[in-house]
Design a protein around this motif. Sequence first.
Motif, PDB file in Angstrom:
ATOM      1  N   THR A  48     -88.075 -40.976 -74.082  1.00  0.00           N
ATOM      2  CA  THR A  48     -89.113 -40.122 -74.653  1.00  0.00           C
ATOM      3  C   THR A  48     -88.924 -40.110 -76.164  1.00  0.00           C
ATOM      4  O   THR A  48     -87.803 -39.942 -76.651  1.00  0.00           O
ATOM      5  N   LEU A  65     -92.621 -42.676 -73.261  1.00  0.00           N
ATOM      6  CA  LEU A  65     -93.512 -41.562 -73.582  1.00  0.00           C
ATOM      7  C   LEU A  65     -93.379 -41.246 -75.068  1.00  0.00           C
ATOM      8  O   LEU A  65     -92.323 -40.810 -75.527  1.00  0.00           O
ATOM      9  N   PRO A  98     -95.594 -32.905 -69.901  1.00  0.00           N
ATOM     10  CA  PRO A  98     -95.122 -34.305 -69.913  1.00  0.00           C
ATOM     11  C   PRO A  98     -93.651 -34.439 -70.298  1.00  0.00           C
ATOM     12  O   PRO A  98     -92.943 -35.296 -69.758  1.00  0.00           O
ATOM     13  N   GLU A 101     -91.197 -32.881 -67.534  1.00  0.00           N
ATOM     14  CA  GLU A 101     -91.055 -33.753 -66.370  1.00  0.00           C
ATOM     15  C   GLU A 101     -89.954 -34.787 -66.561  1.00  0.00           C
ATOM     16  O   GLU A 101     -89.415 -35.314 -65.591  1.00  0.00           O
ATOM     17  N   ARG A 102     -89.607 -35.077 -67.815  1.00  0.00           N
ATOM     18  CA  ARG A 102     -88.594 -36.094 -68.097  1.00  0.00           C
ATOM     19  C   ARG A 102     -87.214 -35.492 -68.338  1.00  0.00           C
ATOM     20  O   ARG A 102     -86.248 -36.224 -68.512  1.00  0.00           O
TER      21      ARG A 102
END
Length: 209
Positions: A48, A65, A98, A101-102
């Motif tokens: 990310t 991401l 988003p 979630e990681r």
Amino acid sequence: MSQSNTSSHVPESPLSILFIMDHLDTGGAPIVVRNLIKEMSAQGVRVTLLLLSSRPRHELPDDVLTIDVPFAPTSLYQRLRRYHLHAKKIEATLESAPVRERGPFDLVMAHLHHAHQVVSRTSLAQTSWYCLHSDPVSAFLGNKRGLARRIKKYKVKRLYHGRKLVTVSKEMLNRLSAHFGIHPKRASAYSTHWISSTFGNWRTRASAI
């Protein structure tokens, strides 16, 4: 009657790493980080990337991401409080779906000086690794003399002292200590060769640090 035992293999979850960086535009540091992210992605690491600007950037793999979190001061007050206000935007982004979630992230790495200033004012301040890509003496003190030089040394020490630091050489760590009196909580020196030769063991390295 014999009884057979079967065991199911539970796959290990992918390593999740968060990068926070000023930009991924031109310059040596963005190229180093771009290559590092590409190699991590190829090895199955979940990456990310939070960019603190909306500048054009190098292309990255689709599974990375990437979120732009820019902040442009519009008043003198915002200019003076720019790091704190930008840090609030980072905190809000970390709470977004988003990014959540990681998480949780196994490793957090902040690259370049503005990102260091912002991250040091967030909840990631103590867990993040602050990555320095250039000589700190020339970068921070090159054009400073007298009182301005002493003030700058104080500010740099306040930012990096007691942090987890990554530099491109051991000499840079020595110069941080000799010129600024900085003693990091933990420190590591790495190079592109070091990254390539040790990349296969990232999960072990992340758990160790």
